[in-house]
Design a protein around this motif. Structure first.
Motif, PDB file in Angstrom:
ATOM      1  N   PRO A  99      49.109  48.259  36.642  1.00 55.35           N
ATOM      2  CA  PRO A  99      49.906  46.794  36.845  1.00 55.35           C
ATOM      3  C   PRO A  99      50.728  47.279  38.134  1.00 55.35           C
ATOM      4  O   PRO A  99      50.666  45.806  39.356  1.00 55.35           O
ATOM      5  N   ASP A 100      51.218  48.436  37.665  1.00 52.43           N
ATOM      6  CA  ASP A 100      52.707  48.590  38.670  1.00 52.43           C
ATOM      7  C   ASP A 100      51.422  48.806  39.958  1.00 52.43           C
ATOM      8  O   ASP A 100      52.027  48.919  40.852  1.00 52.43           O
ATOM      9  N   LEU A 101      51.058  49.827  39.796  1.00 48.87           N
ATOM     10  CA  LEU A 101      49.824  50.659  40.794  1.00 48.87           C
ATOM     11  C   LEU A 101      49.663  49.743  41.704  1.00 48.87           C
ATOM     12  O   LEU A 101      49.584  49.857  42.966  1.00 48.87           O
ATOM     13  N   ARG A 102      48.777  48.144  40.987  1.00 48.99           N
ATOM     14  CA  ARG A 102      48.259  47.359  41.776  1.00 48.99           C
ATOM     15  C   ARG A 102      48.977  46.944  42.775  1.00 48.99           C
ATOM     16  O   ARG A 102      48.592  47.013  43.996  1.00 48.99           O
ATOM     17  N   ARG A 103      50.515  46.842  42.156  1.00 48.44           N
ATOM     18  CA  ARG A 103      51.162  45.891  42.985  1.00 48.44           C
ATOM     19  C   ARG A 103      51.849  46.733  44.157  1.00 48.44           C
ATOM     20  O   ARG A 103      51.500  46.473  45.669  1.00 48.44           O
ATOM     21  N   ALA A 104      51.573  47.921  43.740  1.00 53.54           N
ATOM     22  CA  ALA A 104      52.272  48.933  44.903  1.00 53.54           C
ATOM     23  C   ALA A 104      51.245  49.102  46.193  1.00 53.54           C
ATOM     24  O   ALA A 104      51.535  49.706  47.617  1.00 53.54           O
ATOM     25  N   LEU A 105      49.870  49.159  46.136  1.00 57.63           N
ATOM     26  CA  LEU A 105      48.988  49.973  46.293  1.00 57.63           C
ATOM     27  C   LEU A 105      48.178  48.273  47.635  1.00 57.63           C
ATOM     28  O   LEU A 105      48.005  48.178  48.573  1.00 57.63           O
ATOM     29  N   TYR A 106      48.739  47.025  46.542  1.00 54.89           N
ATOM     30  CA  TYR A 106      47.832  46.116  47.637  1.00 54.89           C
ATOM     31  C   TYR A 106      48.224  44.324  47.090  1.00 54.89           C
ATOM     32  O   TYR A 106      48.229  43.701  47.898  1.00 54.89           O
ATOM     33  N   GLY A 107      50.066  44.601  47.142  1.00 57.23           N
ATOM     34  CA  GLY A 107      50.952  43.911  46.888  1.00 57.23           C
ATOM     35  C   GLY A 107      50.055  41.906  46.332  1.00 57.23           C
ATOM     36  O   GLY A 107      49.631  42.145  45.674  1.00 57.23           O
ATOM     37  N   GLU A 108      50.453  41.037  47.162  1.00 58.17           N
ATOM     38  CA  GLU A 108      50.035  39.927  46.951  1.00 58.17           C
ATOM     39  C   GLU A 108      48.639  39.103  47.163  1.00 58.17           C
ATOM     40  O   GLU A 108      48.164  39.986  47.650  1.00 58.17           O
ATOM     41  N   GLN A 109      47.820  39.582  45.797  1.00 60.07           N
ATOM     42  CA  GLN A 109      46.270  38.699  45.502  1.00 60.07           C
ATOM     43  C   GLN A 109      46.564  37.538  44.979  1.00 60.07           C
ATOM     44  O   GLN A 109      47.050  37.586  43.702  1.00 60.07           O
ATOM     45  N   SER A 110      45.225  36.846  44.856  1.00 63.72           N
ATOM     46  CA  SER A 110      44.843  35.743  44.473  1.00 63.72           C
ATOM     47  C   SER A 110      44.610  36.348  42.672  1.00 63.72           C
ATOM     48  O   SER A 110      44.129  38.101  42.904  1.00 63.72           O
ATOM     49  N   PRO A 111      44.543  35.174  41.755  1.00 65.43           N
ATOM     50  CA  PRO A 111      43.942  35.751  40.486  1.00 65.43           C
ATOM     51  C   PRO A 111      42.912  36.717  40.585  1.00 65.43           C
ATOM     52  O   PRO A 111      42.420  37.706  39.744  1.00 65.43           O
ATOM     53  N   LYS A 112      41.707  36.062  41.223  1.00 65.24           N
ATOM     54  CA  LYS A 112      39.998  37.034  40.980  1.00 65.24           C
ATOM     55  C   LYS A 112      39.808  38.341  41.199  1.00 65.24           C
ATOM     56  O   LYS A 112      40.057  39.235  40.665  1.00 65.24           O
ATOM     57  N   ILE A 113      41.020  38.526  42.893  1.00 69.89           N
ATOM     58  CA  ILE A 113      40.379  39.746  43.445  1.00 69.89           C
ATOM     59  C   ILE A 113      41.903  40.791  42.924  1.00 69.89           C
ATOM     60  O   ILE A 113      41.657  41.586  42.537  1.00 69.89           O
ATOM     61  N   GLU A 114      43.025  40.062  42.127  1.00 71.07           N
ATOM     62  CA  GLU A 114      44.052  40.822  41.299  1.00 71.07           C
ATOM     63  C   GLU A 114      42.814  41.480  40.547  1.00 71.07           C
ATOM     64  O   GLU A 114      43.620  42.692  39.868  1.00 71.07           O
ATOM     65  N   GLU A 115      42.197  40.612  39.725  1.00 71.95           N
ATOM     66  CA  GLU A 115      41.471  41.120  38.575  1.00 71.95           C
ATOM     67  C   GLU A 115      40.557  41.990  38.410  1.00 71.95           C
ATOM     68  O   GLU A 115      40.649  43.850  38.073  1.00 71.95           O
ATOM     69  N   LEU A 116      40.103  42.107  39.862  1.00 72.78           N
ATOM     70  CA  LEU A 116      38.858  42.992  40.621  1.00 72.78           C
ATOM     71  C   LEU A 116      39.509  44.315  40.920  1.00 72.78           C
ATOM     72  O   LEU A 116      39.560  45.634  40.466  1.00 72.78           O
ATOM     73  N   THR A 117      40.758  44.140  41.482  1.00 72.07           N
ATOM     74  CA  THR A 117      41.677  45.456  41.830  1.00 72.07           C
ATOM     75  C   THR A 117      42.416  46.534  40.612  1.00 72.07           C
ATOM     76  O   THR A 117      41.709  47.778  40.872  1.00 72.07           O
ATOM     77  N   ILE A 118      42.472  46.054  39.658  1.00 73.68           N
ATOM     78  CA  ILE A 118      42.458  46.179  38.934  1.00 73.68           C
ATOM     79  C   ILE A 118      41.852  47.121  38.256  1.00 73.68           C
ATOM     80  O   ILE A 118      41.992  48.331  37.347  1.00 73.68           O
ATOM     81  N   LEU A 119      40.439  46.707  37.761  1.00 75.48           N
ATOM     82  CA  LEU A 119      38.935  47.541  37.899  1.00 75.48           C
ATOM     83  C   LEU A 119      38.687  48.573  38.191  1.00 75.48           C
ATOM     84  O   LEU A 119      38.792  49.796  38.234  1.00 75.48           O
ATOM     85  N   GLN A 120      39.100  48.728  39.704  1.00 79.04           N
ATOM     86  CA  GLN A 120      38.854  49.018  40.642  1.00 79.04           C
ATOM     87  C   GLN A 120      39.853  50.474  40.222  1.00 79.04           C
ATOM     88  O   GLN A 120      39.780  52.091  40.572  1.00 79.04           O
ATOM     89  N   ILE A 121      41.473  50.503  40.051  1.00 76.64           N
ATOM     90  CA  ILE A 121      42.320  51.293  40.125  1.00 76.64           C
ATOM     91  C   ILE A 121      41.850  51.797  38.538  1.00 76.64           C
ATOM     92  O   ILE A 121      42.297  53.144  38.407  1.00 76.64           O
TER      93      ILE A 121
END
Ligand SMILES: [Zn+2]
Length: 275
Positions: A230-252
């Motif tokens: 979750p910290d890596l997601r925040r550092a790389l992508y910043g603010e995202q909608s919950p759905k995009i956040e979920e997809l980004t976490i999978l990507q990471i």
């Protein structure tokens, strides 16, 4: 809608999530036979709309359904289409089990396997089949050499970059697949979602560089001591909608798995560190 002679795009059904286009289904029609690439969602209304379209084109009869990859929005409509038309279904062996067990709930089998390397002649329109693992392990791509047109399902999209999920995708294989597809030197890509992509090789190059950039970012962030997803997601992508956040976490997670497999990163108790 007929995009060029014998190449039809069928868009039916819902968006997978808000703002992301519904799946594309392509009907390819030569002088001898027609074939469907992907089958959309498993939905009665979508199915009826697809059947109407297939019945109304002035082309030769449908001879097969090619399931380009196993995801629900692409393989979901296959069984209804198979039952309504009686034509055989094909897929790559690596996506077969998931299609039969999950999409068909064990009620049907895929009749043909495509490994890559096959040529299918529809009459004046040739399909060259390629195994294109990465988005899923059994993803296929199809080239029409006479048209320099490439059908990529979700491997290359008409919008944004695709998601590689840790449970069924592989980022290292995906990177190799992008290079293989670029080397086919197609002019136009017909993607799994969104509009067709002109200037295909350039688009694939952009995707290759985008993946490399994201990987460099991830390595740099882990190197700075950011060790949890979750910290890596925040550092790389910043603010995202919950759905995009979920997809980004999978990507990471997929990106970190690649780095762990390559021996660059270690995972211990939920924390990632550079070797
Ligand atoms: Zn997909």
């Amino acid at each position: 809608m007929e995009l060029q002679p014998g190449v039809h795009q069928l868009i039916h059904g819902k968006e997978p999530f808000a703002g992301f286009p519904p799946p594309n289904v392509f009907l390819l029609s030569g002088t001898k036979a027609s074939i469907l690439l992907d089958t959309g969602w498993d939905d009665e209304n979508d199915h009826e709309a697809r059947m109407d379209y297939i019945r109304n084109i002035k082309g030769p009869p449908l001879a097969g359904l090619i399931l380009m990859h196993q995801h629900l929005d692409h393989a979901g409509g296959a069984l209804r289409l198979h039952r309504a038309t009686g034509v055989p279904m094909s897929c790559h062996p690596m996506d077969r089990e998931r299609i039969e067990k999950v999409r068909f709930k064990g009620e049907a089998e895929v009749q043909n396997l495509l490994y890559g390397g096959e040529r299918i002649d529809l009459g004046g329109l040739t399909l060259e089949v390629f195994h294109a693992p990465g988005h899923t392990m059994g993803s296929l791509a199809i080239l029409l050499p006479e048209r320099r047109a490439l059908f990529t399902t979700d491997t290359v999209l008409g919008v944004t970059s695709t998601v590689i999920r840790p449970e069924d995708g592989d980022l290292a294989k995906y990177a190799a697949t992008l290079e293989m597809l670029r080397d086919l030197e197609a002019d136009v890509i017909y993607p799994g979602h969104g509009p067709l992509v002109e200037d295909a090789s350039r688009r694939i190059d952009v995707l290759i560089r985008h993946r490399q950039y994201r990987e460099e970012q991830l390595i740099a962030a882990v190197g700075k001591g950011i060790s949890r997803v979750p910290d890596l997601r925040r550092a790389l992508y910043g603010e995202q909608s919950p759905k995009i956040e979920e997809l980004t976490i999978l990507q990471i997670r997929t990106g970190l798995r690649k780095l762990v497999e390559e021996g660059m990163v270690i995972l211990a108790e939920g924390e990632y560190t550079l070797v």
